[in-house]
Design an enzyme around this catalytic site. Structure first.
Site, PDB file in Angstrom:
ATOM      1  N   HIS A 122       0.831  -1.213   0.000  1.00 20.79           N
ATOM      2  CA  HIS A 122       0.000   0.000   0.000  1.00 20.79           C
ATOM      3  C   HIS A 122       0.857   1.251   0.000  1.00 20.79           C
ATOM      4  O   HIS A 122       2.039   1.216   0.335  1.00 20.79           O
ATOM      5  CB  HIS A 122      -0.890   0.018   1.249  1.00 20.79           C
ATOM      6  CG  HIS A 122      -0.114   0.142   2.537  1.00 20.79           C
ATOM      7  ND1 HIS A 122       0.584  -0.903   3.100  1.00 20.79           N
ATOM      8  CD2 HIS A 122       0.109   1.207   3.351  1.00 20.79           C
ATOM      9  CE1 HIS A 122       1.183  -0.504   4.212  1.00 20.79           C
ATOM     10  NE2 HIS A 122       0.924   0.785   4.384  1.00 20.79           N
ATOM     11  N   ARG A 282       6.148   6.648  14.616  1.00 25.02           N
ATOM     12  CA  ARG A 282       5.807   6.994  13.251  1.00 25.02           C
ATOM     13  C   ARG A 282       5.151   8.357  13.217  1.00 25.02           C
ATOM     14  O   ARG A 282       4.316   8.671  14.051  1.00 25.02           O
ATOM     15  CB  ARG A 282       4.821   5.925  12.783  1.00 25.02           C
ATOM     16  CG  ARG A 282       4.254   6.066  11.423  1.00 25.02           C
ATOM     17  CD  ARG A 282       3.327   4.854  11.242  1.00 25.02           C
ATOM     18  NE  ARG A 282       2.850   4.741   9.897  1.00 25.02           N
ATOM     19  CZ  ARG A 282       1.728   5.292   9.474  1.00 25.02           C
ATOM     20  NH1 ARG A 282       0.986   6.001  10.280  1.00 25.02           N
ATOM     21  NH2 ARG A 282       1.357   5.126   8.215  1.00 25.02           N
TER      22      ARG A 282
HETATM   23  O1  LIG Z   1       6.209  -1.296  10.164  1.00 24.20           O
HETATM   24  C1  LIG Z   1       6.582  -1.014   9.030  1.00 24.20           C
HETATM   25  O2  LIG Z   1       7.690  -1.359   8.597  1.00 24.20           O
HETATM   26  C2  LIG Z   1       5.713  -0.170   8.128  1.00 24.20           C
HETATM   27  C3  LIG Z   1       4.291  -0.129   8.580  1.00 24.20           C
HETATM   28  C4  LIG Z   1       3.451   0.782   7.723  1.00 24.20           C
HETATM   29  O3  LIG Z   1       2.805   0.395   6.795  1.00 24.20           O
HETATM   30  C5  LIG Z   1       3.471   2.214   8.005  1.00 24.20           C
HETATM   31  O4  LIG Z   1       4.073   2.639   8.994  1.00 24.20           O
HETATM   32  O5  LIG Z   1       2.861   2.966   7.217  1.00 24.20           O
HETATM   33 FE   LIG Z   2       1.989   2.080   5.647  1.00 29.78          FE
END
Ligand SMILES: O=C(O)CCC(=O)C(=O)O
Ligand SMILES: [Fe+2]
Length: 291
Positions: A122, A282
């Site tokens: 995605h 994040r």
């Molecule tokens: O945990 C990850 O490596 C990516 C997860 C993810 O899809 C995001 O943080 O948008």
């Molecule tokens: Fe993601």
């Protein structure tokens, strides 16, 4: 060569344009693959960057699409400050359900988890009218025996490598994106975003065309019949997920801050480390800032 020539309105791809001299004297860049992706060591994000360094980082990201900034043992405040150089913090419409309580969202999988966040190919939240532009993730806890890599695909190169007749065909189409995944996975109801985007969408800074459909959010192609739409999307999803030539597999190291351009890449998190723990922080941004 003008170091700032990647900003809005100019094509991106000259390596001299991201020369380090005079901007980050101690830094070193290494490619993550011949096609896209780069890592940088020798920068310190615990302190504010100069305006020139901020522009440099935006150009670096536009050029390489996925950038790994190594050795950033930084707190949320420094992470948010660095993120602010790229845009405004984006709040997930399902913030509570996905565990988001502030601009910095903890991403955690451990022995209690049955799934990890982002396990299908995605781009982030393309069901929004203005989808997030940049996402950054810093891993603070890595599984002890490896694993938890993240796959990326370069959707500019994916587009570029399609045949001319298919490019022409897709160029006239638009697709419906919705957030059905959140009702399926988290039992969400109510006003979840949905949007229509061109199947081939130009990157707003580089101007380059990208293949802008993904398995998670793209549901149908507006101009086609149901069966046609299904067949075309199925082909494109497989093409993105199964062409290693324009993919990279990112192997994390502790305190790496990974930044991806959500408009020119897709990604897929690998959950192969259960019952071990992986924790990241994040931040998602939208609305690009100009210099
Ligand atoms: O945990 C990850 O490596 C990516 C997860 C993810 O899809 C995001 O943080 O948008
Ligand atoms: Fe993601």
């Amino acid at each position: 060569m003008n170091k700032m020539n990647l900003e809005i309105g100019t094509p991106p791809v000259d390596e001299d344009a991201i020369a380090l001299e005079g901007v980050f004297e101690e830094a070193r860049i290494e490619r993550l693959s011949p096609v896209f992706g780069a890592s940088i060591t020798g920068v310190d994000l615990s302190r504010p960057l100069t305006a020139e360094q901020q522009v440099w980082f935006r150009n670096f990201l536009t050029r390489y699409k996925v950038i790994a900034i190594r050795d950033q043992d930084i707190g949320h405040e420094a992470l948010e400050r660095f993120a602010s150089y790229f845009g405004e913090p984006y709040t997930h419409p399902m913030a509570a359900a996905v565990g988001q309580t502030s601009a910095v969202n903890e991403l955690r999988a451990d022995e209690k988890s049955t799934a990890a966040f982002g396990e299908t190919w995605h781009a982030d939240m393309t069901s929004e009218e203005s989808p997030p532009t940049v996402t950054m993730l810093r891993l603070a806890v890595l599984p002890p025996h490896g694993g938890g890599d993240t796959l990326f695909a370069d959707t500019v190169t994916a587009y570029e490598r399609l045949s001319a007749p298919l490019k022409a065909f897709l160029g006239g189409l638009t697709a419906r994106h919705n957030s059905g995944i959140f009702s399926e996975k988290y039992g969400a109801s109510g006003n979840l975003p949905e949007a229509i985007h061109p199947v081939i969408k130009n990157h707003p800074i580089s101007g380059l065309p990208t293949l802008f459909v993904n398995t998670r959010f793209t549901k149908s192609i507006v101009e086609l019949g149901q069966g046609e739409s299904r067949a075309v999307l199925e082909y494109l999803f497989h093409y993105i997920a199964e062409t290693p030539d324009f993919q990279l597999r990112f192997r994390w190291s502790k305190d790496t801050l990974l930044v991806w351009d959500n408009r020119s890449t897709q990604h897929c998190a690998i959950f192969d480390y259960w019952p071990h723990t992986r924790v990241g922080y994040r931040v998602t941004l939208y609305e690009p800032k100009t210099a």
